[in-house]
Each structure stands twice: as C-alpha cells, then as structure tokens.
Design a protein around this motif. Structure first.
Motif, mmCIF file in Angstrom:
data_model
loop_
_atom_site.group_PDB
_atom_site.id
_atom_site.type_symbol
_atom_site.label_atom_id
_atom_site.label_comp_id
_atom_site.label_asym_id
_atom_site.label_seq_id
_atom_site.Cartn_x
_atom_site.Cartn_y
_atom_site.Cartn_z
ATOM 1 N N GLU A 86 38.250 -43.461 71.083
ATOM 2 C CA GLU A 86 39.153 -43.691 69.960
ATOM 3 C C GLU A 86 38.841 -45.027 69.316
ATOM 4 O O GLU A 86 38.481 -45.982 69.994
ATOM 5 C CB GLU A 86 40.609 -43.671 70.429
ATOM 6 N N GLU A 87 38.957 -45.060 68.032
ATOM 7 C CA GLU A 87 38.724 -46.284 67.275
ATOM 8 C C GLU A 87 39.960 -46.542 66.429
ATOM 9 O O GLU A 87 40.490 -45.644 65.790
ATOM 10 C CB GLU A 87 37.495 -46.107 66.379
ATOM 11 N N VAL A 88 40.406 -47.759 66.450
ATOM 12 C CA VAL A 88 41.567 -48.121 65.639
ATOM 13 C C VAL A 88 41.074 -48.455 64.241
ATOM 14 O O VAL A 88 40.153 -49.240 64.058
ATOM 15 C CB VAL A 88 42.317 -49.324 66.249
ATOM 16 N N GLN A 89 41.678 -47.812 63.256
ATOM 17 C CA GLN A 89 41.343 -48.053 61.858
ATOM 18 C C GLN A 89 42.584 -48.553 61.145
ATOM 19 O O GLN A 89 43.694 -48.122 61.446
ATOM 20 C CB GLN A 89 40.861 -46.762 61.190
ATOM 21 N N ASP A 90 42.374 -49.454 60.213
ATOM 22 C CA ASP A 90 43.499 -49.944 59.426
ATOM 23 C C ASP A 90 43.683 -49.058 58.214
ATOM 24 O O ASP A 90 42.721 -48.710 57.544
ATOM 25 C CB ASP A 90 43.259 -51.388 58.962
ATOM 26 N N LYS A 91 44.898 -48.690 57.956
ATOM 27 C CA LYS A 91 45.238 -47.891 56.781
ATOM 28 C C LYS A 91 46.317 -48.645 56.017
ATOM 29 O O LYS A 91 47.333 -48.996 56.583
ATOM 30 C CB LYS A 91 45.755 -46.522 57.202
ATOM 31 N N GLN A 92 46.066 -48.873 54.748
ATOM 32 C CA GLN A 92 47.081 -49.556 53.950
ATOM 33 C C GLN A 92 48.177 -48.578 53.566
ATOM 34 O O GLN A 92 47.904 -47.498 53.047
ATOM 35 C CB GLN A 92 46.461 -50.153 52.702
ATOM 36 N N VAL A 93 49.381 -48.970 53.846
ATOM 37 C CA VAL A 93 50.556 -48.201 53.461
ATOM 38 C C VAL A 93 51.249 -49.007 52.378
ATOM 39 O O VAL A 93 51.618 -50.159 52.585
ATOM 40 C CB VAL A 93 51.501 -47.974 54.660
#
Length: 153
Positions: free
Chosen positions: A24-31
C-alpha cells in the motif's frame, strides 16, 4: 478560482493498493471546501436557504432591502461564485471574468449592519443545511473578511 480571501484546500491521506504484492502506498488527495459542502447540489441548497432566509426573517430586513425586488439574479450569481471560490468549477469567471467583488458591489450601500446581516444569514443557512460546525467557523472567517472589505460606507 482562488484568492487571498477564499477558503483553503484541505489535504487528506488515502491508502491505495500499489504493485502486485498488495503493498500500500499513501497518496495525498486534495479535498476542497467545494467537496466538503457537497459539490454543486450542496452549494445550491445553501444559497437557496440563504436567500429564502432573507425573505423570511425580519432580522435580515436591511440585507433584503439592499437586494432589490427580485433575488433570482443574485441567487444565481452567488451560486456560480461560491462554486469557484470554494475550489469547484469557475462558473462565474467563465461567464463574467474576474469577480471584482468590490467594484461589482459599489452600487449597493454596504455598511456594518449589512455586513453583519450577510454573515449571520449565511451562518444560519449553513447551520440549517447541516454544514459541520468546524467548516462553518472556517467559512465565517473568510466571509467576514470579505464582507468587511466590501463595505463602502
């Protein structure tokens, strides 16, 4: 469309599968605030409630009087503006160019009472539409800053 008075974007982490080994890789998602408000349907409900309250609540008498006899145009313009201002589609800019908020509001007499009623009415609309308290507080800060800047008397 963002400017110095628009609400900030939030960042949340999401976990997404990566590779065949199930790593698993943590990805940043802009909310965006647009997302947090429920997109176009959420903003439309908030704007509709805002203008409905102006007609219903005597406490917003001066604010309502500043808007003239009909609210359809103002309702549509605020919806278009808030969509872009909160990080969604730039409907207003696509139709009219830069918002030039202060210049567009110069024909209207905006003092402390109108400023305070605008912010209070929007606060009530957001509360009644179920916007989370922390988001209301964040938006109220931006709304107050903008409304104070737009005073012309």
């Amino acid at each position: 469309m963002t400017d110095s008075m628009s609400p900030e974007r939030s960042t949340s982490s999401t976990t997404a599968p990566h590779g065949s080994a199930g790593q698993e890789e943590v990805q940043d998602k802009q909310v965006t605030v647009f997302d947090l408000l429920g997109g176009e349907p959420g903003i439309q409900r908030m704007v509709d409630r805002f203008y409905d309250l102006m007609d219903l609540e005597p406490v917003y008498t001066e604010l309502r009087a500043a808007h003239g006899p009909e609210l359809d145009r103002a309702r549509q313009h605020l919806f278009w503006f808030l969509c872009g201002w909160t990080g969604g589609p730039d409907h207003f800019v696509e139709r009219f160019g830069h918002p030039r908020l202060k210049a567009r509001h110069m024909p209207f007499s905006i003092g402390i009472k109108e400023r305070d009623q605008w912010v209070a009415c929007m606060d009530q609309a957001m509360s009644e539409e179920g916007v989370p308290d922390a988001l209301i507080e964040r938006l109220n800060q931006s709304f107050m800053q903008t409304a104070d800047w737009m005073r012309n008397r």
